[in-house]
Design a protein around this motif. Structure first.
Motif, PDB file in Angstrom:
ATOM      1  N   ALA A 128      -9.214  -3.962  -1.389  1.00  0.00           N
ATOM      2  CA  ALA A 128      -9.668  -3.640  -2.602  1.00  0.00           C
ATOM      3  C   ALA A 128      -9.164  -4.749  -3.673  1.00  0.00           C
ATOM      4  CB  ALA A 128      -9.295  -2.388  -3.213  1.00  0.00           C
ATOM      5  N   ASN A 129      -9.776  -5.702  -4.226  1.00  0.00           N
ATOM      6  CA  ASN A 129      -9.202  -6.665  -5.198  1.00  0.00           C
ATOM      7  C   ASN A 129     -10.131  -6.442  -6.660  1.00  0.00           C
ATOM      8  OD1 ASN A 129      -7.362  -8.049  -3.522  1.00  0.00           O
ATOM      9  ND2 ASN A 129      -8.975  -8.535  -2.218  1.00  0.00           N
ATOM     10  N   ILE A 130     -10.038  -5.270  -7.061  1.00  0.00           N
ATOM     11  CA  ILE A 130     -11.131  -5.054  -7.860  1.00  0.00           C
ATOM     12  C   ILE A 130     -10.356  -4.453  -9.343  1.00  0.00           C
ATOM     13  CG2 ILE A 130     -12.779  -4.085  -6.310  1.00  0.00           C
ATOM     14  CD1 ILE A 130     -11.632  -1.424  -6.721  1.00  0.00           C
ATOM     15  N   LEU A 131      -9.042  -4.210  -9.609  1.00  0.00           N
ATOM     16  CA  LEU A 131      -8.692  -4.034 -10.626  1.00  0.00           C
ATOM     17  C   LEU A 131      -8.636  -5.248 -11.725  1.00  0.00           C
ATOM     18  CD1 LEU A 131      -5.351  -2.186  -9.940  1.00  0.00           C
ATOM     19  CD2 LEU A 131      -7.742  -1.298 -10.267  1.00  0.00           C
ATOM     20  N   GLU A 132      -9.137  -5.230 -12.869  1.00  0.00           N
ATOM     21  CA  GLU A 132      -9.350  -6.093 -13.676  1.00  0.00           C
ATOM     22  C   GLU A 132      -8.151  -6.230 -14.829  1.00  0.00           C
ATOM     23  OE1 GLU A 132     -13.191  -5.993 -15.567  1.00  0.00           O
ATOM     24  OE2 GLU A 132     -14.289  -6.307 -13.538  1.00  0.00           O
ATOM     25  N   THR A 133      -6.996  -6.545 -14.397  1.00  0.00           N
ATOM     26  CA  THR A 133      -5.618  -6.364 -15.208  1.00  0.00           C
ATOM     27  C   THR A 133      -4.682  -7.652 -14.890  1.00  0.00           C
ATOM     28  OG1 THR A 133      -4.172  -4.960 -15.650  1.00  0.00           O
ATOM     29  CG2 THR A 133      -5.004  -4.824 -13.490  1.00  0.00           C
ATOM     30  N   ASN A 134      -4.056  -7.616 -16.000  1.00  0.00           N
ATOM     31  CA  ASN A 134      -2.831  -8.469 -15.723  1.00  0.00           C
ATOM     32  C   ASN A 134      -1.504  -7.843 -15.560  1.00  0.00           C
ATOM     33  OD1 ASN A 134      -4.683 -11.112 -15.859  1.00  0.00           O
ATOM     34  ND2 ASN A 134      -4.476 -10.751 -18.070  1.00  0.00           N
ATOM     35  N   ASN A 135      -1.820  -6.626 -15.654  1.00  0.00           N
ATOM     36  CA  ASN A 135      -0.262  -5.783 -15.523  1.00  0.00           C
ATOM     37  C   ASN A 135       0.032  -5.904 -14.206  1.00  0.00           C
ATOM     38  OD1 ASN A 135       1.021  -3.213 -14.741  1.00  0.00           O
ATOM     39  ND2 ASN A 135       0.963  -2.832 -16.922  1.00  0.00           N
ATOM     40  N   LEU A 138       0.484  -2.517 -11.926  1.00  0.00           N
ATOM     41  CA  LEU A 138      -1.013  -2.256 -11.262  1.00  0.00           C
ATOM     42  C   LEU A 138      -1.280  -3.121 -10.240  1.00  0.00           C
ATOM     43  CD1 LEU A 138      -2.966  -1.162 -14.637  1.00  0.00           C
ATOM     44  CD2 LEU A 138      -1.694   0.349 -12.777  1.00  0.00           C
ATOM     45  N   LEU A 139      -1.066  -4.402 -10.102  1.00  0.00           N
ATOM     46  CA  LEU A 139      -1.436  -5.263  -9.276  1.00  0.00           C
ATOM     47  C   LEU A 139      -0.461  -5.145  -7.766  1.00  0.00           C
ATOM     48  CD1 LEU A 139      -2.143  -8.613 -11.510  1.00  0.00           C
ATOM     49  CD2 LEU A 139      -3.775  -7.168 -10.245  1.00  0.00           C
ATOM     50  N   LYS A 140       0.528  -4.714  -8.399  1.00  0.00           N
ATOM     51  CA  LYS A 140       1.497  -4.486  -7.312  1.00  0.00           C
ATOM     52  C   LYS A 140       1.107  -3.207  -6.250  1.00  0.00           C
ATOM     53  CE  LYS A 140       5.627  -4.397  -4.773  1.00  0.00           C
ATOM     54  NZ  LYS A 140       6.274  -5.475  -4.036  1.00  0.00           N
ATOM     55  N   ILE A 141       0.573  -2.226  -7.073  1.00  0.00           N
ATOM     56  CA  ILE A 141       0.055  -1.219  -6.571  1.00  0.00           C
ATOM     57  C   ILE A 141      -1.153  -1.450  -5.749  1.00  0.00           C
ATOM     58  CG2 ILE A 141      -1.281   0.965  -6.943  1.00  0.00           C
ATOM     59  CD1 ILE A 141       0.310   1.615  -9.291  1.00  0.00           C
ATOM     60  N   GLU A 142      -2.079  -2.296  -6.298  1.00  0.00           N
ATOM     61  CA  GLU A 142      -3.470  -2.786  -5.517  1.00  0.00           C
ATOM     62  C   GLU A 142      -2.820  -3.471  -4.115  1.00  0.00           C
ATOM     63  OE1 GLU A 142      -7.254  -4.499  -7.184  1.00  0.00           O
ATOM     64  OE2 GLU A 142      -5.797  -5.866  -7.125  1.00  0.00           O
ATOM     65  N   ASN A 143      -1.832  -4.266  -4.293  1.00  0.00           N
ATOM     66  CA  ASN A 143      -1.638  -5.313  -3.156  1.00  0.00           C
ATOM     67  C   ASN A 143      -1.087  -4.426  -2.254  1.00  0.00           C
ATOM     68  OD1 ASN A 143      -0.878  -7.844  -1.833  1.00  0.00           O
ATOM     69  ND2 ASN A 143       1.440  -7.043  -2.367  1.00  0.00           N
ATOM     70  N   LEU A 144      -0.280  -3.081  -2.380  1.00  0.00           N
ATOM     71  CA  LEU A 144       0.565  -2.468  -1.466  1.00  0.00           C
ATOM     72  C   LEU A 144      -0.436  -1.450  -0.895  1.00  0.00           C
ATOM     73  CD1 LEU A 144       3.739  -1.291  -3.324  1.00  0.00           C
ATOM     74  CD2 LEU A 144       3.597  -2.786  -1.385  1.00  0.00           C
ATOM     75  N   PHE A 145      -1.450  -1.174  -1.497  1.00  0.00           N
ATOM     76  CA  PHE A 145      -2.705  -0.291  -1.103  1.00  0.00           C
ATOM     77  C   PHE A 145      -3.279  -1.342   0.102  1.00  0.00           C
ATOM     78  CE2 PHE A 145      -6.493   2.339  -1.790  1.00  0.00           C
ATOM     79  CZ  PHE A 145      -6.316   3.507  -1.027  1.00  0.00           C
ATOM     80  N   ASN A 146      -3.626  -2.361  -0.054  1.00  0.00           N
ATOM     81  CA  ASN A 146      -4.394  -3.078   0.610  1.00  0.00           C
ATOM     82  C   ASN A 146      -3.356  -3.589   1.912  1.00  0.00           C
ATOM     83  OD1 ASN A 146      -6.588  -3.654  -0.660  1.00  0.00           O
ATOM     84  ND2 ASN A 146      -5.778  -5.350  -1.801  1.00  0.00           N
TER      85      ASN A 146
END
Length: 607
Positions: A128-135, A138-146
């Motif tokens: 999932a590369n779907i978060l529209e954010t520069n935070n 939050l991007l760390k969370i998305e990366n760990l989930f992937n």
């Protein structure tokens, strides 16, 4: 060994080695499917033609009923109300049977892979590369989930299983279950039965910590084996990943030694060393390889660990492979003294903010959370969750939703720490733990003039602080009163009704330190030590005292030992060692459980 005996009856009934082998593998495959997908009712009914063709065998149908299947007409179904622990035990028995018959379960797995045996259906998750954010958080969370997707590789899980002495661990787990049952029946303990699933997890945890993986603070010099110090970090790229490399310089010959901080779990199966990141990474893979629903848990104050879903209690259990701890979630904030703010847990098809499981004062924690707005964090988690769960079956989604709801209710409850949540960190060098503020230090502060007695009662597991004969403070649990401890625990022998402090099983040495310090303007003039101990078959209990910054000096145990000198602080250190592999040969503060006198006394006079 009733399971193995019943499988032998099935073998006699079928009278054909090839047919029996196929039946074992097909049944094992069906069990894998149920354990991997407990929510899917369709998978609970046996449909394999190989199994259906041998239902004429009374020995086989008796075995199915023995492990929990129920007959419904011509079908055999594993009921939803039946505990999955029975299937775990059956799985272990069948795997042992295959191992003993074929010599190696893993070689047999590779041999039959082409026929799709032992290959539970797996969802091929898309990242999932779907978060529209520069935070960045939050991007760390998305990366760990992937990253959790990598652990679902059948080929990687098979490679991981090849590293595990599974049959040995299964037999040890069965012994642990039976020992727990025996103690409950004889009244030695008042507790619940231990499920085979958790018993096997405990054996895996102990094997991983003491036999498989090793901790690295600073590597020895590659040229002369002398100590090294880190001078810089670099970035390294190989065939499988790009990772950070720590460069260490030898204190003796000045040669440079590299310590790659690998992220690829396949590589970690080979190197078997690192710090908490590598430990949690590799342990997550091993748990998934054994079919546990596993989480990788990320803490923004620089630690990672795991969680395992326990089907018996319907809850996630904290597992820290570095510390060898199971279900002690408050040890970080209470024992280590960490100021946690965000703790996020990731599984293959879900993620959750579990900060509240690992903290005691939720309102205080909220004041420290400033990386992202709470509503934005919740929405991001929901977005990632929905994207991943659209890829699983409807039955799985419903199961996950119910499980999440139950967990949210559990997370709302503020707990008080237990005995095993009071100790400081044990993984890593002492200096490194102290630098991070995770050693869980406690100092007895002498704030008034007078004679202080710090008394420890092993049977009651508590300290009393007494000033001039008047009790000033009580501290529950031995760990809460120590300055630092390493590989030590409190042992209770229910059969002999004795309690004492000893080094942890599998460790060659344990160490425990108490610290006293006079407040500003005061000074101590005398220190008296009195500690009970027991040594057997070469075991040694050694004590030393360090006053202020002076070198430590040996202290005599047993009878009272008095030092008359001026000091502002002192450390009393005890080492438990020797006696071969038997950790019980060196015991400190041994005492009958019925006793009520103190077993340890530190007396200091402040002026």
């Amino acid at each position: 060994m009733e399971d193995i005996a019943r499988l032998a009856l099935v073998e006699q009934s079928l009278r054909d080695v090839d047919s029996y082998s196929k039946v074992l593998y097909e049944l094992l495959n069906a069990i894998y499917e149920i354990l991997e997908n407990p929510h899917d009712d369709e998978l609970r009914t046996l449909k394999s033609e190989v199994l259906l063709n041998v239902l004429h065998s009374e020995a086989f149908t008796d075995y199915l009923k023995y492990i929990g299947f129920q007959q419904d007409g011509n079908n055999y179904t594993y009921p939803k109300e039946e505990a999955l622990g029975k299937l775990r035990v059956a799985q272990a028995a069948i795997e042992r049977k295959i191992y003993f018959c074929c010599g190696s379960l893993h070689r047999t797995q590779r041999r039959v892979r082409s026929s799709q045996l032992l290959q539970p259906k797996k969802v091929k998750f898309a990242p999932a590369n779907i978060l529209e954010t520069n935070n960045s958080f939050l991007l760390k969370i998305e990366n760990l989930f992937n990253n959790m997707i990598q652990y679902e590789s059948s080929e990687l899980q098979e490679l991981a299983r090849e590293q595990i002495p599974l049959v040995k661990l299964q037999l040890m787990a069965l012994d642990r279950v039976r020992d727990q049952q025996r103690k409950i029946k004889t009244g030695e303990i008042k507790d619940h039965d231990l499920s085979f699933e958790l018993a096997l997890l405990l054996e895996l945890l102990g094997w991983f910590k003491h036999r498989f993986f090793s901790w690295v603070d600073a590597p020895a010099c590659c040229a002369c084996a002398a100590p090294t110090v880190c001078t810089r970090t670099e970035i390294m790229t190989n065939d499988t990943e790009t990772c950070r490399v720590e460069i260490y310089k030898c204190k003796s010959c000045e040669a440079e030694t590299k310590l790659p901080r690998y992220n690829d779990p396949r590589t970690l199966l080979r190197t078997r060393k690192g710090r908490c990141g590598e430990w949690a990474n590799c342990f997550t893979l091993l748990c998934r390889a054994l079919g546990y629903d596993t989480r990788y848990v990320f803490d923004t104050t620089d630690h990672v660990w795991c969680e395992i879903f326990d089907n018996e209690s319907n809850q996630w259990l904290h597992v820290d492979p570095c510390e060898g701890q199971l279900d002690a979630p408050l040890m970080y904030c209470h024992g280590w003294g960490k100021k946690l703010s965000y703790v996020i847990a990731f599984s293959r098809d879900d993620l959750q903010d579990v900060t509240w499981r690992y903290t005691m004062d939720h309102k205080e924690v909220l004041q420290r959370r400033n990386l992202v707005e709470e509503a934005t964090l919740v929405q991001s988690i929901l977005t990632l969750r929905q994207h991943r769960q659209r890829q699983v079956s409807a039955a799985r989604r419903l199961y996950l939703a119910r499980r999440t709801l139950l967990e949210l209710v559990q997370l709302m409850v503020e707990r008080k720490p237990g005995e095993y949540e009071s100790r400081g960190r044990i993984s890593g060098a002492r200096e490194w733990r102290e630098q991070r503020g995770e050693a869980g230090k406690h100092t007895f502060h002498l704030a008034q003039k007078g004679t202080y007695d710090i008394l420890y009662y092993t049977a009651l597991d508590k300290y009393e602080v007494v000033l001039d004969g008047k009790e000033m403070q009580t501290i529950a649990t031995w760990e809460a009163g120590v300055y630092e401890s390493h590989e030590v625990f409190r042992k209770v022998e229910n059969d002999w009704q004795m309690a004492y402090l000893a080094r942890e099983e599998g460790e060659s040495e344990g160490e425990i330190t108490w610290r006293l310090a006079a407040e500003q303007g005061l000074m101590c003039t005398e220190l008296t030590l009195q500690m009970g101990f027991a040594e057997y078959e070469g075991g040694r209990v050694e004590c030393s005292v360090q006053f202020d910054d002076n070198p430590p000096e040996p202290a005599k145990l047993g009878d009272s030992c008095t030092y008359s000198r001026h000091f502002t602080s002192c450390r009393v250190r005890v080492r438990l060692r020797g006696g071969g592999a038997d950790w019980q040969n060196a015991q400190l503060a041994r005492q009958p459980m019925a006793a009520r006198q103190h077993t340890l006394r530190l007396r200091a006079t402040a002026i």
